[in-house]
Every structure is written in C-alpha cells, then in structure tokens.
Enzyme design. Sequence first.
Site, PDB file in Angstrom:
ATOM      1  N   GLU A 271      10.386 -37.101 -51.768  1.00  0.00           N
ATOM      2  CA  GLU A 271       9.152 -36.331 -51.576  1.00  0.00           C
ATOM      3  C   GLU A 271       7.940 -37.199 -51.257  1.00  0.00           C
ATOM      4  O   GLU A 271       6.860 -36.968 -51.805  1.00  0.00           O
ATOM      5  CB  GLU A 271       8.897 -35.504 -52.837  1.00  0.00           C
ATOM      6  N   HIS A 295      12.891 -28.078 -51.878  1.00  0.00           N
ATOM      7  CA  HIS A 295      12.775 -28.923 -53.071  1.00  0.00           C
ATOM      8  C   HIS A 295      11.734 -30.024 -52.852  1.00  0.00           C
ATOM      9  O   HIS A 295      10.822 -30.204 -53.668  1.00  0.00           O
ATOM     10  CB  HIS A 295      14.151 -29.511 -53.408  1.00  0.00           C
ATOM     11  N   GLU A 296      11.860 -30.746 -51.765  1.00  0.00           N
ATOM     12  CA  GLU A 296      10.913 -31.859 -51.529  1.00  0.00           C
ATOM     13  C   GLU A 296       9.494 -31.332 -51.320  1.00  0.00           C
ATOM     14  O   GLU A 296       8.529 -31.932 -51.786  1.00  0.00           O
ATOM     15  CB  GLU A 296      11.361 -32.713 -50.342  1.00  0.00           C
ATOM     16  N   HIS A 299       7.790 -30.514 -54.572  1.00  0.00           N
ATOM     17  CA  HIS A 299       7.241 -31.699 -55.256  1.00  0.00           C
ATOM     18  C   HIS A 299       5.758 -31.925 -54.914  1.00  0.00           C
ATOM     19  O   HIS A 299       5.076 -32.647 -55.640  1.00  0.00           O
ATOM     20  CB  HIS A 299       8.010 -32.953 -54.854  1.00  0.00           C
ATOM     21  N   GLU A 318      11.369 -33.218 -61.888  1.00  0.00           N
ATOM     22  CA  GLU A 318      12.543 -32.646 -61.224  1.00  0.00           C
ATOM     23  C   GLU A 318      12.933 -31.260 -61.743  1.00  0.00           C
ATOM     24  O   GLU A 318      13.374 -30.418 -60.965  1.00  0.00           O
ATOM     25  CB  GLU A 318      13.733 -33.601 -61.317  1.00  0.00           C
ATOM     26  N   ASP A 374      17.565 -45.752 -62.750  1.00  0.00           N
ATOM     27  CA  ASP A 374      18.614 -45.457 -61.761  1.00  0.00           C
ATOM     28  C   ASP A 374      19.963 -45.207 -62.435  1.00  0.00           C
ATOM     29  O   ASP A 374      20.775 -44.434 -61.949  1.00  0.00           O
ATOM     30  CB  ASP A 374      18.802 -46.626 -60.776  1.00  0.00           C
ATOM     31  N   TYR A 382      17.148 -32.120 -63.791  1.00  0.00           N
ATOM     32  CA  TYR A 382      16.896 -31.095 -62.779  1.00  0.00           C
ATOM     33  C   TYR A 382      17.271 -29.711 -63.307  1.00  0.00           C
ATOM     34  O   TYR A 382      16.452 -28.794 -63.348  1.00  0.00           O
ATOM     35  CB  TYR A 382      17.758 -31.352 -61.537  1.00  0.00           C
TER      36      TYR A 382
END
Length: 604
Positions: A271, A295-296, A299, A318, A374, A382
């Site tokens: 995003e 979704h992006e 954001h 998220e 990560d 999410y």
Amino acid sequence: MNPVLAGDVVDTHSFANSSEVRTTHVALDLAVDFAKKELSGHVDLTLERLKPDADRVVLDTRALEILGADASADGKTWAKTSFALGALDPVLGRPLTVSLPAGATHVRVRYHSRPEASGLQWLKPAQTAGKKLPFLFSQSQAIHARSWIPLQDSPAVRATYDAHIRTPKGLRAVMSAEMSEGLDATGRWAFTMPQPIPSYLIALAVGDIGFQAMGPRTGVYAEAATLKAAAYEFAETEKTLEVCEKLFGPYRWGRYDLLVLPPSFPYGGMENPRLTFVTPTVITGDRRLVSLIAHELAHSWSGNLVTNATWEDFWLNEGFTEYLTYRLTEAQFGKARGDMERVIGTAALKTDIGLAKSDDDKKLTRSTPAADPDEVFSSIPYERGALFLVYLETKFGRDAFDAFLRGWFDDHAFQSATSRQFLAYLDAKLLKTKPGLVSPAEISAWVSNPDLPADAVYASSDALAKVDAARDAWLAGKTAVTAMGGAEWTVQEWEHFFEGFPKTASAAQLQALDAAFKLTGSGNAIIASHWYKLAVDAGQTAAVLPAMTEYLSRVGRMKLIGPIYRALAATDAGRAQAQAIFAQVGSGYHPIAQQSVERIIKGS
Ligand code: BES
Ligand code: ZN
C-alpha cells in the site's frame, strides 16, 4: 539493544532515539547504479529536538556503507560531524549514531546501499516483461527501509519526504509520492510527499515504466508489455475509491495509482501511498482478483492514515484493512461475492492457526514481541482482526459501527496508534454507548486469547457450498470429474475446491482432474500454486516437476510459492528436492522471499 521510547511506546524493532530527537522530514538525493546494484548519494533528515540537550541522533541501518555525516542548523550550511556504527543485530541491523552539535536541526548522511540490501530487488532484463532493460524496486515494510536509507525506521515516527533520483537514460523512476511530470531525457526525477508518513511507506521503483490513465484520480504504471492488460483488469479502481470514500471519509492522498511489478514481487500488494505496488499474478483477464486492489486502497485509511505504532500492533493495519476490503467488495460487487471472500479468508485463518508455532502467534496482541516481524507474518492479524470487527459490527449494528470507525480514522488521521489506544477509544466511543452489551472479558478474549471466541460471526457462501458438494460427490465416485462444473468456476471457487481437498485422494483422481482442467502449467498463478501443492501433498511431484520448477523460477510471490516449498519440505526426499529447486531458482527471488523460503526448507 536500545529500544525506542516514543511517548510511552516501545518499538523493539528500532534503535532510533525518537523520544529525544524526532525526524519530521526526509530529503533523499540518490543515483541508481544497476551495474553496481547500488543507490548512492545522501539523505538529509530534518529533526525536531524533543529533548533539547540530546547530543546525538540514533538511526537504523542495515548493510549500508556510511561515507560521512554533516550537521546543520538551517539545512543550508553544513559542517562535518562524527558518527559511529554500533554492533550488528541479525534482525535489526546496526544503529548509526550521529553527533548533534548544539542547535543542529538537520543531519546529512552520505552513503550507498549494498547489492544485498534486504529491501531492494535488482532485476536483470530477463526477469522483466520487456526483457531488454533492468528493473529495481523497494519493499520497505516492515523493517527494510533501513537497508536503503539510514533513518528512524519506526512506524511511530512520521515524516514528510522529498526525493531527487537519477536513473540511467531510458528508465523511469516512480515513488510513493507526487511525481514530476513527463520523462526527463537526463534521467532526473523529483518527488514530494507532503503528508507525514511512516518510513515503511517510502517506496521507489525504476524501470522501463509507462503510464495509462484509468479514471480521474486513478491510473496504472507498468512495463509496456503489461500496461494494456493491467488497465483493463483494474478499470474498476476509480469506483472502488468512490465507494470507500462514501463509507469511511474523504481520500486524503490526491491520486491513487497502481504500479505493476515483475512477477518476483514478494507480496500480492503493498500500500505505498499514492502508488500501490501490485503483483502481476492478479492480472488474469477476468477482474476476479481485484479485491487485492480494494485491500491496498483501503490501507489509505487503515494503515497509511492511522498507522500501527509498532509491529506488535500490526493487526490495526491489516485486520481493519481486511474488514474494510470485505465491506468494499460487498458494496461494489454484492453480498454473495463478499461472503465468498470472507469464507476463503476464514479458511486461511484456520490453516494459519494450525501452523502457528506459539500461542502468541495466534493472538491479536502478543505478550512478548516477535524477534522478526517477517518471521511471524501470517493471515492471523488480517482475518482474526477482521472477524473481531465483524463481531463488533454485529453487536452494535452497521450504522453505529460505521460511524465509530469513521471517527477512529478522523480522530487519529496522520497519527500512529497502539492496540491499547484503540481499545480505550473503543471503550469510550462504542462499548459505553450500550453498557453491558459486550464485556471487557469478551474484548480481551478477542485480542489476547490464543483460541478464537466461540461467538465469532462467520460468513457462508452458497456458491462455495456447491463446490464442496461437487468435489465430494466426485471424490466419492458418484459423479464424473467433468460433472463438477469446474470449467465455469471462478478463481475463488477453485481456491475453495483446493482448500477442502483431502490428502487421501488417489493418483488416478489427480490425473483425471489435471486431464479435465489442464491444471499443470495453468496461466492462473493462484490455481497453479494450489495445484502444485496438492500434487506434492499427494506424492505426485514427478508428474508436475518441470512445470512446477518453471513456475517457481518465475513467480516470487511468497503466498504462492511458500505453500509449495512447505509441502515439499514435509518429507525428507521432498525437502532435498526443494533445496535443489531453490539452489537453481532462488537467486531470482527478492531477498525477503529468499529468507522466507530458506526458513521453510532448511534441514531441521
Ligand atoms: N502491507 C501488506 C503487505 C506486507 C505486510 C508487506 C507485511 C510487508 C510486511 C499488504 O497490504 C498486504 O496485506 N498484502 C496482501 C494482500 C491481501 C491480503 C489482499 C498480500 O500481499 O498478499
Ligand atoms: Zn494489507
């Protein structure tokens, strides 16, 4: 380690002393050198001295070559100042301490990145659609901005930015900012981001990139070979933007453009403000995967406008975004399609809860910070986050919940927020409006219990229930494979079909499936990923190996390749095969994807 204290927020993923000295503006001046795989130049940081007697600013770096540092009281006259790199932390990199003379409000760091920068991928021409020119792109989230810019790399620190980028002739630079108009024959590009953003949203790409407008505020950047198909695929974006504004308030970033990356892009989408980065694997010709764009885009409210203050608060980014995405899909394409996506999301959640290595990984708010954001990445923040918001929506009603959400965004616009702040706001603005309706224990079960609450509200989908029935009838030998209706299925129906596929299916059944629907070598990367994983799970690796290897050499999106490597790594022979494939194709992956695959296939 020297965790940051910003107000009462502790960011264990940054060395920056942002409670003493805080960056308010980042000015980049960088040249792009494809032969050396280096960005080189300098960054000027404008600093707010919260603690006026602080005599240093501490920045984050990873694998940067620091050439020198200067300080200034006005951003115009500079004098050399001393600097020191601290010890290397394998996850966080090295702190860079720059001495601040009294009155200094700017520091300049002269540096270059290294070829192995974890947040950059340098692509050879062969890895692009055009095959003639190289390509570079950044991926700063979560803590990779520090591998190409020395800065205070914490989402609790927001700064405006500008950039001057020099590229080789014939290549265009784009960034998550307002762009200079037109291709400049000298390869000089200028950018400004006037709204304060966290460092993980600074983004750069350089390549043989063209542009095509879609709507008044939306357009797509891509290589020439991809541009037309991308503009068709994403043509509904302007409408999504309008729908989102109606639900959650005005879009505050000016334009909303997309950049289609080469297939090694390690995520589905990112995003980056004003310029979402997107994988080409969603360009399928039927516009069925555009919820990724929703979704992006979402954001732009949840994440870019109101940002998780630390990576422990990731679900605020998220989970909210996923909730918004379902709402957008439903509003734009109808409830049936929205529910389909919700059911698929919940299936992913249950899979990931099953794969979680610790109870902490299953919660929205962890009790101990993760070492590496990560490493703990999954669909849990999410989908569990989205389900939490659905639960609240169901309890308080959609109208009240929408007004609450809009208030959250407005009241925290251009700020970073913690889970604790959200829960206090929730209590004051929503829970207290109907005392007794939702108890503190129920809220706490949502955020800090490992198990999902029993009263979670799940969606159901008639179309997907039909897929279950068709699959099960065929597997039970009651119907022919061609009678399932698969030729008409959308990608969501195929995903659901694979999601519910038992490991007990026979080799003959798999062959019949492949023969009926030509799954091996499928041009749809989502279907191909599921199919190769299924073939490996069923011990049929040999039948798909050449096509699967070609796929793994081309696609670098972690969500699509991780499950295949994981399926291979489930047996000793398979793990050896995975290691051999990775040795052959891994150099084409983004550094973040390389690390993620290495974690999956390493011998235990
Ligand atoms: N911001 C994320 C991608 C990300 C997360 C990058 C964490 C680095 C660290 C992005 O918005 C995202 O969630 N992408 C998803 C798409 C989706 C859920 C539709 C993806 O890439 O799969
Ligand atoms: Zn996201």
